[in-house]
Design a protein around this motif. Structure first.
Motif, PDB file in Angstrom:
ATOM      1  N   ALA A 176       3.682 -13.275   2.030  1.00  0.00           N
ATOM      2  CA  ALA A 176       4.851 -12.645   1.421  1.00  0.00           C
ATOM      3  C   ALA A 176       4.554 -12.226  -0.019  1.00  0.00           C
ATOM      4  N   ALA A 177       3.813 -13.076  -0.740  1.00  0.00           N
ATOM      5  CA  ALA A 177       3.434 -12.726  -2.110  1.00  0.00           C
ATOM      6  C   ALA A 177       2.548 -11.484  -2.122  1.00  0.00           C
ATOM      7  N   ALA A 178       1.642 -11.377  -1.135  1.00  0.00           N
ATOM      8  CA  ALA A 178       0.798 -10.189  -1.024  1.00  0.00           C
ATOM      9  C   ALA A 178       1.647  -8.951  -0.763  1.00  0.00           C
ATOM     10  N   ALA A 179       2.686  -9.094   0.082  1.00  0.00           N
ATOM     11  CA  ALA A 179       3.575  -7.961   0.368  1.00  0.00           C
ATOM     12  C   ALA A 179       4.297  -7.503  -0.899  1.00  0.00           C
ATOM     13  N   VAL A 180       4.714  -8.461  -1.718  1.00  0.00           N
ATOM     14  CA  VAL A 180       5.368  -8.115  -2.985  1.00  0.00           C
ATOM     15  C   VAL A 180       4.396  -7.354  -3.888  1.00  0.00           C
ATOM     16  N   ALA A 181       3.140  -7.824  -3.934  1.00  0.00           N
ATOM     17  CA  ALA A 181       2.127  -7.148  -4.753  1.00  0.00           C
ATOM     18  C   ALA A 181       1.896  -5.721  -4.269  1.00  0.00           C
ATOM     19  N   VAL A 182       1.904  -5.514  -2.956  1.00  0.00           N
ATOM     20  CA  VAL A 182       1.728  -4.166  -2.395  1.00  0.00           C
ATOM     21  C   VAL A 182       2.892  -3.265  -2.796  1.00  0.00           C
ATOM     22  N   LEU A 184       4.841  -3.555  -5.459  1.00  0.00           N
ATOM     23  CA  LEU A 184       4.681  -3.247  -6.883  1.00  0.00           C
ATOM     24  C   LEU A 184       3.582  -2.212  -7.100  1.00  0.00           C
ATOM     25  N   PHE A 185       2.484  -2.352  -6.347  1.00  0.00           N
ATOM     26  CA  PHE A 185       1.367  -1.399  -6.426  1.00  0.00           C
ATOM     27  C   PHE A 185       1.852   0.008  -6.077  1.00  0.00           C
ATOM     28  N   GLY A 186       2.590   0.118  -4.990  1.00  0.00           N
ATOM     29  CA  GLY A 186       3.102   1.415  -4.574  1.00  0.00           C
ATOM     30  C   GLY A 186       4.071   2.002  -5.591  1.00  0.00           C
ATOM     31  N   TYR A 187       4.947   1.164  -6.153  1.00  0.00           N
ATOM     32  CA  TYR A 187       5.929   1.627  -7.138  1.00  0.00           C
ATOM     33  C   TYR A 187       5.238   2.129  -8.402  1.00  0.00           C
ATOM     34  N   LEU A 188       4.317   1.335  -8.950  1.00  0.00           N
ATOM     35  CA  LEU A 188       3.651   1.714 -10.194  1.00  0.00           C
ATOM     36  C   LEU A 188       2.749   2.939 -10.011  1.00  0.00           C
ATOM     37  N   SER A 189       2.189   3.104  -8.804  1.00  0.00           N
ATOM     38  CA  SER A 189       1.335   4.272  -8.579  1.00  0.00           C
ATOM     39  C   SER A 189       2.129   5.566  -8.694  1.00  0.00           C
ATOM     40  N   ARG A 190       3.430   5.481  -8.567  1.00  0.00           N
ATOM     41  CA  ARG A 190       4.292   6.655  -8.706  1.00  0.00           C
ATOM     42  C   ARG A 190       4.701   6.917 -10.148  1.00  0.00           C
ATOM     43  N   LYS A 191       4.225   6.079 -11.055  1.00  0.00           N
ATOM     44  CA  LYS A 191       4.519   6.232 -12.489  1.00  0.00           C
ATOM     45  C   LYS A 191       3.286   6.642 -13.280  1.00  0.00           C
ATOM     46  N   LEU A 207      -3.320  -5.644  -9.527  1.00  0.00           N
ATOM     47  CA  LEU A 207      -2.474  -5.840  -8.347  1.00  0.00           C
ATOM     48  C   LEU A 207      -3.275  -5.700  -7.052  1.00  0.00           C
ATOM     49  N   ALA A 208      -4.214  -4.737  -7.024  1.00  0.00           N
ATOM     50  CA  ALA A 208      -5.042  -4.549  -5.831  1.00  0.00           C
ATOM     51  C   ALA A 208      -5.903  -5.781  -5.584  1.00  0.00           C
ATOM     52  N   LEU A 209      -6.535  -6.296  -6.640  1.00  0.00           N
ATOM     53  CA  LEU A 209      -7.361  -7.505  -6.493  1.00  0.00           C
ATOM     54  C   LEU A 209      -6.510  -8.700  -6.098  1.00  0.00           C
ATOM     55  N   THR A 210      -5.329  -8.793  -6.694  1.00  0.00           N
ATOM     56  CA  THR A 210      -4.420  -9.896  -6.363  1.00  0.00           C
ATOM     57  C   THR A 210      -4.001  -9.840  -4.902  1.00  0.00           C
ATOM     58  N   THR A 211      -3.683  -8.628  -4.436  1.00  0.00           N
ATOM     59  CA  THR A 211      -3.299  -8.457  -3.025  1.00  0.00           C
ATOM     60  C   THR A 211      -4.415  -8.912  -2.102  1.00  0.00           C
ATOM     61  N   TRP A 212      -5.644  -8.492  -2.417  1.00  0.00           N
ATOM     62  CA  TRP A 212      -6.776  -8.858  -1.565  1.00  0.00           C
ATOM     63  C   TRP A 212      -6.960 -10.373  -1.513  1.00  0.00           C
ATOM     64  N   VAL A 213      -6.906 -11.035  -2.683  1.00  0.00           N
ATOM     65  CA  VAL A 213      -7.090 -12.489  -2.735  1.00  0.00           C
ATOM     66  C   VAL A 213      -5.980 -13.198  -1.962  1.00  0.00           C
ATOM     67  N   VAL A 227      -5.846  -1.527   3.935  1.00  0.00           N
ATOM     68  CA  VAL A 227      -4.966  -0.653   4.712  1.00  0.00           C
ATOM     69  C   VAL A 227      -3.594  -0.576   4.058  1.00  0.00           C
ATOM     70  N   ALA A 228      -3.041  -1.738   3.702  1.00  0.00           N
ATOM     71  CA  ALA A 228      -1.699  -1.776   3.112  1.00  0.00           C
ATOM     72  C   ALA A 228      -1.640  -1.011   1.790  1.00  0.00           C
ATOM     73  N   LEU A 229      -2.638  -1.197   0.928  1.00  0.00           N
ATOM     74  CA  LEU A 229      -2.654  -0.521  -0.368  1.00  0.00           C
ATOM     75  C   LEU A 229      -2.830   0.985  -0.205  1.00  0.00           C
TER      76      LEU A 229
END
Length: 391
Positions: A176-182, A184-191, A207-213, A227-229
């Motif tokens: 679930a924490a990884a999903a939250v990071a994804v 946030l990653f998607g949101y910030l990439s739009r900024k 965020l990408a490294l955090t998601t992977w870990v 894939v998710a990122l």
């Protein structure tokens, strides 16, 4: 740099690296190289992985990111930009999972080998696209997009099998924490077009490294993070990232991965000792995949056909099915997990995967070459007709 972005040159490197891995593993230095592959690297006591896992779980996530970006584009602006279009490869992928399982169980039902039913379900994206690039010059882009989509879906199914069937326990909290990071990653990439572009880029990397870990620690195969990122990132920045990463993925990531995953000692098993595990995989990969993908793909184009999308001929579906039979990497991993603790069945499963994938490579090479030659001939005829009309 254009050579490194081409399809054929990296594909040749990939196939050469896989052959080198097999040769080295079965040579006098094979044991030493495998010891190096199993050596642990990282922060002692904090986060350590073997060299092989850094390649398969870490570097390969970059490849999955690049592939996911391409898939995202096709799903939004390309040839899979409607539910009806995307449903076609999804149905074909389902056939490429269901039929190989049925074929395998036809050999192994009621025996100790039955636990290996997930092994022939996976498609090795890198090898399948590599063979397509080497032999498929002139094929329409629709064939590649169709194969790309169903191969990703096949691999996701394989990853789900690994997570559900062969994982002691998935940590839902970390996932679930990884999903939250994804998110946030998607949101910030739009900024990224804001004045804080540099800071946002740095945060995106973290965020990408955090998601992977987090995905890795959750017990789910870490490549799913890529894939998710790739699917979550804003399209234009994602396409720029893909363009920048593609040469390095083609020339470093994929050959390293192919070499590492091909470091397999071919088991010495006499023919009379072979069990249903070997024969089931040997037949299920080439035959099950071809029949499943072609049949379900043919059905999908009749129940979910989009008039704006040209139907793939049955011959193209058969070629895609043959490419789908190249299981290799994920299938090898599933072999180790399905028969963990049983060295005999593991060895036979490995032999079945190598043999079945090799047969699929040969069949796919022949079918893809025939289809590509036909399309090139048709294009030449159209070009000649157009020149004659103009004159």
């Amino acid at each position: 740099m254009s050579l490194l972005r081409s399809a054929r040159f990296p594909a040749i490197m990939l196939l050469a690296a896989a052959a080198a891995g097999l040769i080295v593993a079965n040579s006098p230095i094979g044991h030493s190289v495998q010891d190096l592959q199993h050596a642990y690297v990282g922060i002692p006591g904090v986060f350590e992985l073997s060299v092989g896992h850094w390649i398969a779980d870490g570097l390969l996530a970059l490849f999955f990111f690049v592939v996911a970006v391409e898939l995202q584009f096709e799903l939004t602006n390309g040839q899979l930009n409607s539910a009806r279009k995307a449903l076609q490869p999804a149905i074909a992928a389902a056939g490429g999972v269901i039929v190989p399982i049925a074929v395998y169980l036809g050999f192994a039902w009621g025996t100790a080998s039955a636990d290996g039913w997930p092994i022939p379900t996976a498609t090795d994206i890198a090898f399948a696209l590599g063979v397509l690039a080497v032999f498929g010059r002139g094929l329409p882009s629709g064939v590649r997009i169709f194969l790309l989509a169903l191969a990703i879906l096949d691999d996701i199914v394989g990853i789900i099998f690994i997570a559900v069937l062969f994982t002691d326990g998935v940590n839902i909290g970390l996932l679930a924490a990884a999903a939250v990071a994804v998110v946030l990653f998607g949101y910030l990439s739009r900024k990224l077009d804001s004045r804080a572009r540099g800071a946002i880029l740095a945060i995106l990397v973290v965020l990408a490294l955090t998601t992977w870990v987090l995905v890795y620690l959750s017990g789910v195969h870490a490549t799913i993070a890529g894939v998710a990122l790739g699917l979550a990132m804003a399209q234009q920045p994602a396409l720029h990232a893909r363009h920048a990463m593609e040469p390095w993925v083609n020339v470093i990531v994929l050959p390293l991965f192919a070499f590492s995953s091909a470091l397999v000692v071919i088991p010495a098993v006499s023919f009379d000792e072979l069990t249903p595990a070997f024969f089931g995989i040997l037949v299920a990969l080439p035959v099950g995949k071809i029949v499943g993908i072609a049949l379900f793909g043919w059905i999908s184009q009749r129940i979910a056909h989009d008039p704006a999308m040209p139907r793939l001929p049955l011959a193209d579906l058969l070629a895609a099915g043959a490419l789908g039979g190249i299981g290799f990497t994920v299938s090898l991993l599933l072999s180790e997990l399905a028969f963990e603790g049983n060295d005999l069945l593991t060895d036979e499963a490995v032999l079945g995967v190598l043999s079945g994938s090799l047969i699929s490579v040969v069949i796919a090479g022949v079918l893809v070459s025939m289809r590509a030659r036909r399309y090139r001939g048709r294009a030449s005829a159209v070009s000649a007709t157009g020149e004659a009309t103009a004159s």
